[in-house]
Each structure stands twice: as structure tokens, then as C-alpha cells.
Design a protein around this motif. Sequence first.
Motif, mmCIF file in Angstrom:
data_model
loop_
_atom_site.group_PDB
_atom_site.id
_atom_site.type_symbol
_atom_site.label_atom_id
_atom_site.label_comp_id
_atom_site.label_asym_id
_atom_site.label_seq_id
_atom_site.Cartn_x
_atom_site.Cartn_y
_atom_site.Cartn_z
ATOM 1 N N GLN A 225 52.431 16.302 -13.736
ATOM 2 C CA GLN A 225 53.510 15.484 -14.280
ATOM 3 C C GLN A 225 54.711 15.468 -13.352
ATOM 4 O OE1 GLN A 225 53.863 17.216 -18.379
ATOM 5 N NE2 GLN A 225 53.938 15.088 -18.988
ATOM 6 N N LEU A 226 55.060 16.642 -12.835
ATOM 7 C CA LEU A 226 56.207 16.739 -11.935
ATOM 8 C C LEU A 226 55.928 15.984 -10.635
ATOM 9 C CD1 LEU A 226 58.867 18.233 -12.447
ATOM 10 C CD2 LEU A 226 58.006 20.104 -11.039
ATOM 11 N N GLU A 227 54.702 16.089 -10.148
ATOM 12 C CA GLU A 227 54.341 15.373 -8.926
ATOM 13 C C GLU A 227 54.415 13.863 -9.139
ATOM 14 O OE1 GLU A 227 50.657 15.122 -5.707
ATOM 15 O OE2 GLU A 227 50.243 15.414 -7.825
ATOM 16 N N GLU A 228 53.932 13.378 -10.275
ATOM 17 C CA GLU A 228 53.972 11.942 -10.554
ATOM 18 C C GLU A 228 55.399 11.417 -10.588
ATOM 19 O OE1 GLU A 228 51.812 11.408 -14.145
ATOM 20 O OE2 GLU A 228 49.895 11.994 -13.269
ATOM 21 N N ALA A 229 56.307 12.173 -11.205
ATOM 22 C CA ALA A 229 57.708 11.754 -11.254
ATOM 23 C C ALA A 229 58.301 11.705 -9.845
ATOM 24 C CB ALA A 229 58.519 12.709 -12.133
ATOM 25 N N ALA A 230 57.987 12.710 -9.027
ATOM 26 C CA ALA A 230 58.497 12.744 -7.654
ATOM 27 C C ALA A 230 57.938 11.592 -6.827
ATOM 28 C CB ALA A 230 58.140 14.080 -7.003
ATOM 29 N N THR B 159 66.531 7.032 -12.007
ATOM 30 C CA THR B 159 66.110 7.334 -13.383
ATOM 31 C C THR B 159 64.885 8.244 -13.376
ATOM 32 O OG1 THR B 159 64.615 5.420 -13.616
ATOM 33 C CG2 THR B 159 66.949 5.069 -14.140
ATOM 34 N N GLN B 160 64.019 8.070 -12.383
ATOM 35 C CA GLN B 160 62.849 8.935 -12.267
ATOM 36 C C GLN B 160 63.234 10.325 -11.777
ATOM 37 O OE1 GLN B 160 59.721 8.056 -13.395
ATOM 38 N NE2 GLN B 160 60.991 6.384 -14.165
ATOM 39 N N ALA B 161 64.271 10.392 -10.945
ATOM 40 C CA ALA B 161 64.770 11.702 -10.510
ATOM 41 C C ALA B 161 65.336 12.463 -11.706
ATOM 42 C CB ALA B 161 65.844 11.521 -9.440
ATOM 43 N N ARG B 162 66.007 11.738 -12.606
ATOM 44 C CA ARG B 162 66.511 12.376 -13.822
ATOM 45 C C ARG B 162 65.351 12.928 -14.650
ATOM 46 N NH1 ARG B 162 69.351 9.614 -19.090
ATOM 47 N NH2 ARG B 162 67.215 8.824 -19.282
ATOM 48 N N LEU B 163 64.268 12.158 -14.761
ATOM 49 C CA LEU B 163 63.084 12.625 -15.483
ATOM 50 C C LEU B 163 62.512 13.876 -14.828
ATOM 51 C CD1 LEU B 163 60.821 12.344 -17.565
ATOM 52 C CD2 LEU B 163 59.673 10.750 -15.999
ATOM 53 N N PHE B 164 62.483 13.890 -13.491
ATOM 54 C CA PHE B 164 62.014 15.069 -12.758
ATOM 55 C C PHE B 164 62.844 16.289 -13.152
ATOM 56 C CE2 PHE B 164 62.071 18.086 -9.304
ATOM 57 C CZ PHE B 164 60.796 18.057 -8.770
ATOM 58 N N GLY B 165 64.161 16.105 -13.214
ATOM 59 C CA GLY B 165 65.041 17.200 -13.595
ATOM 60 C C GLY B 165 64.757 17.707 -14.994
ATOM 61 N N GLU B 166 64.521 16.785 -15.922
ATOM 62 C CA GLU B 166 64.232 17.179 -17.305
ATOM 63 C C GLU B 166 62.913 17.955 -17.390
ATOM 64 O OE1 GLU B 166 64.320 13.439 -19.274
ATOM 65 O OE2 GLU B 166 66.509 13.338 -19.357
ATOM 66 N N GLU C 242 72.477 19.306 -11.800
ATOM 67 C CA GLU C 242 73.577 18.478 -12.299
ATOM 68 C C GLU C 242 73.701 17.178 -11.502
ATOM 69 O OE1 GLU C 242 76.451 18.812 -14.907
ATOM 70 O OE2 GLU C 242 74.373 19.144 -15.458
ATOM 71 N N PHE C 243 73.439 17.253 -10.207
ATOM 72 C CA PHE C 243 73.533 16.053 -9.365
ATOM 73 C C PHE C 243 72.556 14.979 -9.837
ATOM 74 C CE2 PHE C 243 72.048 13.514 -5.777
ATOM 75 C CZ PHE C 243 73.253 13.018 -5.271
ATOM 76 N N ILE C 244 71.294 15.358 -10.051
ATOM 77 C CA ILE C 244 70.330 14.335 -10.463
ATOM 78 C C ILE C 244 70.520 13.946 -11.928
ATOM 79 C CG2 ILE C 244 68.606 14.831 -8.692
ATOM 80 C CD1 ILE C 244 67.075 16.520 -10.651
ATOM 81 N N ARG C 245 71.052 14.855 -12.736
ATOM 82 C CA ARG C 245 71.324 14.492 -14.133
ATOM 83 C C ARG C 245 72.446 13.462 -14.210
ATOM 84 N NH1 ARG C 245 74.789 15.261 -18.135
ATOM 85 N NH2 ARG C 245 76.175 16.536 -16.842
ATOM 86 N N GLY D 88 71.385 10.173 -12.504
ATOM 87 C CA GLY D 88 70.358 9.542 -13.318
ATOM 88 C C GLY D 88 70.944 8.882 -14.545
ATOM 89 N N ASN D 89 71.933 9.539 -15.159
ATOM 90 C CA ASN D 89 72.604 8.950 -16.319
ATOM 91 C C ASN D 89 73.360 7.683 -15.946
ATOM 92 O OD1 ASN D 89 71.677 10.879 -18.064
ATOM 93 N ND2 ASN D 89 73.532 12.120 -18.025
ATOM 94 N N ILE D 90 74.008 7.704 -14.789
ATOM 95 C CA ILE D 90 74.722 6.506 -14.319
ATOM 96 C C ILE D 90 73.739 5.356 -14.126
ATOM 97 C CG2 ILE D 90 75.981 5.524 -12.366
ATOM 98 C CD1 ILE D 90 77.294 8.292 -12.004
ATOM 99 N N ALA D 91 72.593 5.665 -13.530
ATOM 100 C CA ALA D 91 71.595 4.625 -13.264
ATOM 101 C C ALA D 91 71.049 4.024 -14.558
ATOM 102 C CB ALA D 91 70.450 5.210 -12.439
ATOM 103 N N VAL D 92 70.942 4.854 -15.607
ATOM 104 C CA VAL D 92 70.383 4.379 -16.876
ATOM 105 C C VAL D 92 71.407 3.627 -17.705
ATOM 106 C CG1 VAL D 92 69.464 5.135 -19.107
ATOM 107 C CG2 VAL D 92 68.610 6.165 -17.004
ATOM 108 N N HIS D 93 72.626 4.150 -17.766
ATOM 109 C CA HIS D 93 73.585 3.663 -18.753
ATOM 110 C C HIS D 93 74.660 2.719 -18.213
ATOM 111 C CE1 HIS D 93 71.815 6.336 -21.659
ATOM 112 N NE2 HIS D 93 72.032 7.392 -20.890
ATOM 113 N N GLN D 94 74.840 2.653 -16.913
ATOM 114 C CA GLN D 94 75.898 1.804 -16.380
ATOM 115 C C GLN D 94 75.324 0.673 -15.531
ATOM 116 O OE1 GLN D 94 79.162 3.900 -14.552
ATOM 117 N NE2 GLN D 94 78.913 5.684 -15.892
#
Length: 316
Positions: free
Chosen positions: A16-21, A37-44, A86-89, A92-98
Amino acid sequence: MKKNSVFHFIGEFSSQLEEAALRVEALLWEQPQVALTQARLFGELIVTMILEQENMNEGFALTQVQKIRKLYSHDIISDDVYKKLEFIRKNGNIAVHQVVEIDQEVAKEAHRTIFDLGVWYAEVYVSHTFSAPVYELPTVEKQDLDVMKQWMDDYIKETQQQLREIEEQLKELKEEKKQQPVVEKRPHVSPEKTKERHVPLDRFQQTFEKVHFNFTNLSKKAAEFQFDDFKTGFVYLLDNINPTITVHPWLVEKANLFEEVQTKPLKNTALRRFPKKEEDGQLKSNYGYPFTFQTNGELEFLLKRIIEVLESEKVI
């Protein structure tokens, strides 16, 4: 998937982690906003894996920022890993919400960040002998130098502001940790001090070998032993506070090993030879059943009981 991706080492411990990367890498040049947004998923995903490794999953839901703070406050992650998560979170949030055009340099930095996080996880939780590949960006056609310079200037300004915010958060967290009572602190050594924490091989390896459990692998979290060539004969010695071995699920669930002892399954990706537990229709982390002991004599007793079951059932 790219055959020459720098992220393929991640697949050794998490598909799963490899697929996100790999999605981050595939989208990096053409769709940097989606890549983030995928980097944020990787972080989660990686934060969830760390919590599982540390047996810190709660019965109630936490936000990603709460999970990261929890790991930091318990000394599970270092300042550097905190900043990367925190950087990717944040981005990633900016990419999703703004509705803004994401700077490609930010996406490139996220690509490097998830690589570093993958390497850190492999070194801490998978194997102390892990050798990281050389980092490199995926290839891209030559771009206009003036455009790239403008990207770099904007990126530096944005990143400096984000780093200032993250540093402020770290200061606040450090102050909170100072104010916490000593009894609330988790008896855990941070990954930045991993050389100080180790599986207690020096205390117990001789006992394993005495009853013919052969040493087969060592990671930061567990030492792997196998009795002869039995596929279900793998046993893991963990680096828990109390000496603990984890045995194959088959021995407990099918062969009724130690049926008089009530023990719950333990999920841990270090148990690489054990099956993965299915939850909500998906295969999660490898799992086994833990048993604690205090002395070499108690360990020998446990191991001999395992041998008796293996040989009586004639499982190979």
C-alpha cells in the motif's frame, strides 16, 4: 508501475505504501497538485503503520495532526521525522482544500520527503542491515530555465514560512513535554537513538540454539528464529520491556498451543514470516501471539512446548 522507481524498496514491507509513493512519482511532473494529495495519503499510511508497530492504536479516532503529535510526544519520532510528516500533511491539505496552483518544487520536495520517510521506517522497523538506494528524481523533459527559476524563488519563500510554522509547533510540543509528569512518559527510546535499543539477543540467543531454533534474521524490532525447516516453526523475540516471544497463529488457533493462557494477537510488520490478518476485507499487518517470560529456563520451557506441538502435528 515504473520498473526503475526509487520507491520499489518500500514494497518489501508494504504494498500500500509503495503504491502511494509510485502514484506521487507518476503524477509529479504533469499533476503536482494531485501528487501532493497522494503524498498526504503516504503520510497517513506510514503514521498508521508506526502506531501499529508501537501498539499505540486507540479505541477512538484521531486526526493526522493528533497522531503525529502523539508519536512525537512519546519520543517515537525525532524532530526531523516530525518536520517531514508535517510538511507533507500541510502541503497535502493545501492541495486538497485550496484552489491554488501548486508549485512543482513543492511536489518535488514531497517526493524526496516520502523517500526519506520510507528509508527511516525500513531502518527502524524492518532490518538493521537495510541499505537504502541512492535517491534520484524521475526523468523529465528539459524545461524553460526562467520558469524554473521563478518556481524556485516562490518555493523558497513558501517553504521558509512553513518551516517557521513547524518550528513554532515543535517549540510548543517541547514545552508541553517538559510539563508532563514523569509517570506519563512512555518507557521508549526514540528512533534517533536506535543504537541504544536492541532485541535482547545477548541474553536469550543461546537458549534458542540449545533447543535447535536457528537464528535467521534481525530487525530493529525482532529477532527471527526457526525450528528446523517447519514453516510454522518461526518464533520472534521482541524488544519489549518484558521479554516476549511471538509464535505463529497456527500454533494457537489450530493446534491449541498454551490454550490455558489467554493472549490476544499482536500485529507487527516485523513478524514477516507470519500471515496477515484480514480486517474490513483487507489484509493488514502480519500477526502472531505473544507470550512473556522472565528467565532462560522459562523461555526453554516455552520453546520445548512449541517443538512438541510441531512434531506431534507433523507440520512442515
